[in-house]
Scaffold this motif. Sequence first.
Motif, mmCIF file in Angstrom:
data_model
loop_
_atom_site.group_PDB
_atom_site.id
_atom_site.type_symbol
_atom_site.label_atom_id
_atom_site.label_comp_id
_atom_site.label_asym_id
_atom_site.label_seq_id
_atom_site.Cartn_x
_atom_site.Cartn_y
_atom_site.Cartn_z
ATOM 1 N N THR A 250 -11.131 33.262 -4.843
ATOM 2 C CA THR A 250 -10.060 32.991 -5.806
ATOM 3 C C THR A 250 -9.925 34.117 -6.828
ATOM 4 O OG1 THR A 250 -11.633 31.704 -7.124
ATOM 5 C CG2 THR A 250 -10.237 30.498 -5.567
ATOM 6 N N THR A 251 -10.128 35.344 -6.395
ATOM 7 C CA THR A 251 -9.981 36.483 -7.300
ATOM 8 C C THR A 251 -8.536 36.945 -7.397
ATOM 9 O OG1 THR A 251 -10.549 37.953 -5.455
ATOM 10 C CG2 THR A 251 -12.335 37.291 -6.927
ATOM 11 N N ASP A 252 -7.728 36.596 -6.411
ATOM 12 C CA ASP A 252 -6.327 36.991 -6.417
ATOM 13 C C ASP A 252 -5.507 35.926 -7.135
ATOM 14 O OD1 ASP A 252 -3.479 36.758 -4.864
ATOM 15 O OD2 ASP A 252 -4.120 38.839 -5.099
ATOM 16 N N SER A 260 -3.220 26.007 -6.698
ATOM 17 C CA SER A 260 -3.043 25.009 -7.755
ATOM 18 C C SER A 260 -1.699 24.310 -7.645
ATOM 19 C CB SER A 260 -3.197 25.664 -9.134
ATOM 20 O OG SER A 260 -2.245 26.697 -9.334
ATOM 21 N N VAL A 261 -0.688 25.032 -7.192
ATOM 22 C CA VAL A 261 0.633 24.437 -7.011
ATOM 23 C C VAL A 261 0.596 23.374 -5.912
ATOM 24 C CG1 VAL A 261 2.928 24.911 -6.083
ATOM 25 C CG2 VAL A 261 2.034 26.301 -7.933
ATOM 26 N N LEU A 287 -6.450 21.774 -12.267
ATOM 27 C CA LEU A 287 -6.898 22.199 -13.592
ATOM 28 C C LEU A 287 -8.168 23.034 -13.510
ATOM 29 C CD1 LEU A 287 -6.900 22.132 -16.694
ATOM 30 C CD2 LEU A 287 -8.011 19.876 -16.565
ATOM 31 N N GLU A 288 -9.114 22.607 -12.697
ATOM 32 C CA GLU A 288 -10.377 23.349 -12.570
ATOM 33 C C GLU A 288 -10.143 24.723 -11.942
ATOM 34 O OE1 GLU A 288 -13.205 22.457 -13.973
ATOM 35 O OE2 GLU A 288 -11.997 20.803 -14.757
ATOM 36 N N VAL A 289 -9.249 24.779 -10.968
ATOM 37 C CA VAL A 289 -8.914 26.073 -10.358
ATOM 38 C C VAL A 289 -8.349 27.011 -11.416
ATOM 39 C CG1 VAL A 289 -7.330 27.228 -8.757
ATOM 40 C CG2 VAL A 289 -8.561 25.175 -8.033
ATOM 41 N N ARG A 290 -7.490 26.493 -12.274
ATOM 42 C CA ARG A 290 -6.865 27.329 -13.298
ATOM 43 C C ARG A 290 -7.832 27.674 -14.424
ATOM 44 N NH1 ARG A 290 -0.740 24.615 -13.197
ATOM 45 N NH2 ARG A 290 -0.064 25.825 -11.376
ATOM 46 N N ARG A 291 -8.759 26.770 -14.742
ATOM 47 C CA ARG A 291 -9.782 27.104 -15.740
ATOM 48 C C ARG A 291 -10.623 28.284 -15.261
ATOM 49 N NH1 ARG A 291 -10.459 23.687 -19.990
ATOM 50 N NH2 ARG A 291 -10.017 21.449 -19.756
ATOM 51 N N ASP A 292 -11.028 28.222 -14.003
ATOM 52 C CA ASP A 292 -11.843 29.312 -13.446
ATOM 53 C C ASP A 292 -11.063 30.626 -13.449
ATOM 54 O OD1 ASP A 292 -13.910 27.547 -13.015
ATOM 55 O OD2 ASP A 292 -13.421 27.207 -10.902
ATOM 56 N N ALA A 298 -8.722 36.342 -18.574
ATOM 57 C CA ALA A 298 -8.197 35.615 -19.734
ATOM 58 C C ALA A 298 -6.984 36.282 -20.355
ATOM 59 C CB ALA A 298 -9.299 35.462 -20.777
ATOM 60 N N ASN A 299 -6.687 37.512 -19.953
ATOM 61 C CA ASN A 299 -5.583 38.247 -20.579
ATOM 62 C C ASN A 299 -4.268 38.107 -19.823
ATOM 63 O OD1 ASN A 299 -6.542 39.667 -18.376
ATOM 64 N ND2 ASN A 299 -6.012 41.672 -19.230
ATOM 65 N N VAL A 300 -4.223 37.254 -18.820
ATOM 66 C CA VAL A 300 -3.001 37.064 -18.040
ATOM 67 C C VAL A 300 -2.237 35.884 -18.619
ATOM 68 C CG1 VAL A 300 -2.026 36.642 -15.756
ATOM 69 C CG2 VAL A 300 -4.121 38.000 -15.991
ATOM 70 N N SER A 301 -1.118 36.165 -19.246
ATOM 71 C CA SER A 301 -0.370 35.143 -19.990
ATOM 72 C C SER A 301 0.085 33.992 -19.108
ATOM 73 C CB SER A 301 0.839 35.786 -20.671
ATOM 74 O OG SER A 301 0.445 36.789 -21.573
ATOM 75 N N SER A 302 0.574 34.292 -17.906
ATOM 76 C CA SER A 302 1.075 33.233 -17.032
ATOM 77 C C SER A 302 -0.027 32.249 -16.677
ATOM 78 C CB SER A 302 1.685 33.837 -15.762
ATOM 79 O OG SER A 302 0.714 34.562 -15.032
ATOM 80 N N GLN A 303 -1.275 32.746 -16.589
ATOM 81 C CA GLN A 303 -2.394 31.860 -16.277
ATOM 82 C C GLN A 303 -2.655 30.877 -17.419
ATOM 83 O OE1 GLN A 303 -2.550 32.529 -12.815
ATOM 84 N NE2 GLN A 303 -4.680 32.043 -13.190
ATOM 85 N N ILE A 304 -2.504 31.351 -18.644
ATOM 86 C CA ILE A 304 -2.709 30.481 -19.805
ATOM 87 C C ILE A 304 -1.670 29.364 -19.816
ATOM 88 C CG2 ILE A 304 -2.820 30.379 -22.313
ATOM 89 C CD1 ILE A 304 -5.074 31.992 -21.100
ATOM 90 N N ILE A 305 -0.425 29.717 -19.535
ATOM 91 C CA ILE A 305 0.634 28.706 -19.507
ATOM 92 C C ILE A 305 0.391 27.713 -18.381
ATOM 93 C CG2 ILE A 305 3.113 28.336 -19.243
ATOM 94 C CD1 ILE A 305 3.562 31.085 -20.482
#
Length: 380
Positions: A250-252, A260-261, A287-292, A298-305
Amino acid sequence: MSSLCPFAKGAAGEGGCPMKLGGRNVQHSRHEDKVEGDSKDGREDKVEGDTKDSTTISPKCPFGYDSHTFKLGPLSCMLCRALLYESSKCVPCSHKFCKACISRFKDCPLCGADIEQIEADNDLQVTVDRFIDGHCRIKRSHVNADSREVVNEKKNVIYGDVSMERGAFLVQQAMRAFHGKNLESASSRLSICAEDIREQLQTQGDAPELSSQLGAVLGMLGDCCRAMGNTVSAVKYYEESADILSQLPTTDLELVHTLSVSLNKIGDLRYYDGDLQSARSYYNRALEVRRDAVKEKANVSSQIIDLAVSLAKVADVDRNLGNEDVAINGFHEAIEQLESLTLNPSDAALEQRRLSVLEFLHKQLAVERSPDADSSIQSS
């Protein structure tokens, strides 16, 4: 999100990756949305020729499809802009469209003539099918770097260039048909693409890139089934997509988003069926996939949203299950994530999405004061 769609390597030449819409790659459409080629560089494709030696020819498809001109002409439907599916002609004007497309009209959309009846054009459909099974089945030969001899092939011609590999082309046509509301056509093209990828996986074994492509295609098939009202098949495709993608690294970020979708879409269908416990399970997995993913980048804005959306989905189910305190904590955490996010002025689309999710979250916190507050959130 990553700028690389899992099929991007199959889309060379003018036009680029057909998954890019509005400057972003799409994998099951951003409602949550997922789907292209199987080549390494898209530069050398082969078909059987008339001689034993490999011959390089100009990049011309016998049907007129090449990297410089994309004109399917009479093989495409002017309504959905995709390859004809169940080709049909209007009587008496004889203009031709997909059956599903033209069935929505009483007058010919091309000339305006009254449509007295619609007839199947089997000969034209045969030509379209030959195009798919002929040109689109061009596959690169395995060439020895020194001798340039083709392994296990006696006759072949190497195309100097083609604009898309088979998978990329099929997905492009499926996306056009889907957006044109010709869901049967989209499902058919995606099914062919999925079958091709499965065959390649059987011959090549463990291939993460192919598995990623298959997961994306299956997600899009789920979208087609969902749009057609077939929720059972939609869940089946989403679950298979999630199972495949969850086994990959899940590095990509694109893969993370697609996984997650798929999980969220299963959760949505369970939610609408009233199975809240099952819905929460799938939402929580997403949610857990997106937390990881946020921990990794942590600097990818779309991931935070995306993380905030998942928090909101889980919290919404918790509220419906009667766990109000847990739900309130989830809503607050989502708000904190979004309010701590600083976007560049150029990220107007992300900012609009951030504000939209924030608005939803604040409404949820005010739900006791306003029972009629909107309790829906776009699936993400």
